[in-house]
Design a protein around this motif. Structure first.
Motif, PDB file in Angstrom:
ATOM      1  N   THR A 105       0.834  -1.208   0.000  1.00 24.37           N
ATOM      2  CA  THR A 105       0.000   0.000   0.000  1.00 24.37           C
ATOM      3  C   THR A 105       0.868   1.258   0.000  1.00 24.37           C
ATOM      4  OG1 THR A 105      -1.847  -1.112   1.095  1.00 24.37           O
ATOM      5  CG2 THR A 105      -1.773   1.271   1.306  1.00 24.37           C
ATOM      6  N   ASP A 149      -6.076  -1.731  -4.840  1.00 23.40           N
ATOM      7  CA  ASP A 149      -5.478  -2.179  -3.575  1.00 23.40           C
ATOM      8  C   ASP A 149      -6.426  -3.146  -2.866  1.00 23.40           C
ATOM      9  OD1 ASP A 149      -4.063  -2.557  -1.243  1.00 23.40           O
ATOM     10  OD2 ASP A 149      -3.768  -0.424  -0.826  1.00 23.40           O
ATOM     11  N   GLU A 150      -6.154  -4.422  -2.981  1.00 22.28           N
ATOM     12  CA  GLU A 150      -6.971  -5.488  -2.386  1.00 22.28           C
ATOM     13  C   GLU A 150      -8.460  -5.339  -2.694  1.00 22.28           C
ATOM     14  OE1 GLU A 150      -6.031  -7.020   1.442  1.00 22.28           O
ATOM     15  OE2 GLU A 150      -4.024  -6.128   1.473  1.00 22.28           O
ATOM     16  N   GLN A 155      -7.597   0.204  -0.091  1.00 16.83           N
ATOM     17  CA  GLN A 155      -7.740  -1.047   0.656  1.00 16.83           C
ATOM     18  C   GLN A 155      -9.075  -1.049   1.428  1.00 16.83           C
ATOM     19  OE1 GLN A 155      -4.065  -2.108   2.519  1.00 16.83           O
ATOM     20  NE2 GLN A 155      -4.960  -3.768   3.701  1.00 16.83           N
TER      21      GLN A 155
HETATM   22 MG   LIG Z   1      -1.916  -2.796   2.212  1.00 15.68          MG
END
Ligand SMILES: [Mg+2]
Ligand SMILES: Nc1ncnc2c1ncn2[C@@H]1O[C@H](COP(=O)(O)OP(=O)(O)O)[C@@H](O)[C@H]1O
Length: 271
Positions: free
Chosen positions: A60, A193-194, A102
């Motif tokens: 991240t 991000d995820e 995220q």
């Molecule tokens: Mg992360």
């Protein structure tokens, strides 16, 4: 291969499309913590590159540097031929990079349609006077924005009512809205991000199909994802981080067989 292609980089351009992103020896230090400690990779048009690594590996943080949210300590980032190291997020977005977070980031009390519309360049460019007076020009462009936003919501497979506010939506639908919002700015490069975090298995499969569909538009994609099965299936290349360091960069087959990767993941136990 044509004889005109005389070196490796020309060959790469011809086969993989234009280079969109080049990250070179990126470092980010927080106090004493080396969150990113020498990361280099590139992404081409229409390519899916995954970044994997245990929690705290610096994934991240790397995204935050690339998208301008953090200022890297050293290293360079080039996007679409232009150095963007330490440029502001708004500048980088305007140049054609979009990202998701995220933890879903949307205007939570705003309805879905407006969340997507606020990401559109054409929407931002509307003349204030036109908007205040609701001139025919304003109404026409507003209508077009609505149609485009609905088009992106359809594209991502959003199934709920687009007049609901974000907090009224199931989590999986919020994730889709976030991706629709990112696409509405018509990016060349998308950082995810995820995006699969918190989704069930079927939703994850749908997400991977959606990511392929975005790639097929010619968009370059950088994906952070923990599910190794999915990462191996979807990625053209994989970059592996551990404690801020890049420990491998290669095709899924190369990554699976890489001793440093195997050691890091066996050492981690649950990843
Ligand atoms: Mg992360
Ligand atoms: N804003 C911050 N301030 C201080 N340390 C941070 C900050 N953000 C991340 N870190 C630290 O940087 C390291 C990498 O974190 P992160 O980039 O979130 O990893 P990942 O996304 O791979 O899980 C961790 O040690 C984390 O605690």
């Amino acid at each position: 291969m044509s004889e005109a292609l005389t070196n490796a980089s020309e060959f790469e351009t011809a086969t993989r499309g234009r280079t969109l992103l080049e990250v070179n020896d990126l470092r980010l230090v927080f106090g004493g913590i080396k969150a990113v400690d020498g990361l280099s990779f590139s992404v081409h048009e229409g390519e899916i590159v995954s970044v994997i690594g245990p929690n705290g590996a610096g994934k991240t943080s790397a995204f935050n540097c690339i998208s301008g949210f953090y200022r890297p300590t050293s290293g360079t980032i080039t996007f679409d031929g232009e150095p963007i190291t330490r440029k502001k997020p708004s500048y980088i977005t305007q140049k054609g990079m979009a990202r998701t977070f995220q933890n879903v980031r949307l205007f939570r009390e705003m309805n879905v349609l407006d969340n997507v519309k606020t990401a559109m360049h054409s929407h931002l460019k509307q003349n204030v006077i036109d908007a205040m007076l609701h001139t025919p020009r304003y109404l026409k462009s507003e209508k077009q924005c609505t149609i485009d936003a609905q088009g992106w919501l359809d594209f991502v497979g959003f199934r709920s009512d687009d007049e609901l506010v974000v907090t009224q939506l199931p989590y999986g639908e919020q994730r889709r809205v976030e991706i629709a919002r990112a696409l509405a700015s018509q990016p060349k490069l998308l950082l995810l991000d995820e995006p699969g975090a918190g989704l069930n298995h079927n939703e994850k499969i749908e997400l991977m199909n959606l990511i392929r569909k975005i790639r097929d538009l010619g968009v370059g994609i950088v994906l952070i994802e923990h599910d190794m099965g999915l990462v191996m299936q979807i990625s053209e290349r994989i970059v592996v981080m551990n404690y801020g360091k890049e420990i491998a960069d290669g095709t899924p087959a190369q990554i699976k067989a890489d001793p440093a990767v195997i050691a890091a993941y066996l050492g981690e136990g649950d990843e």
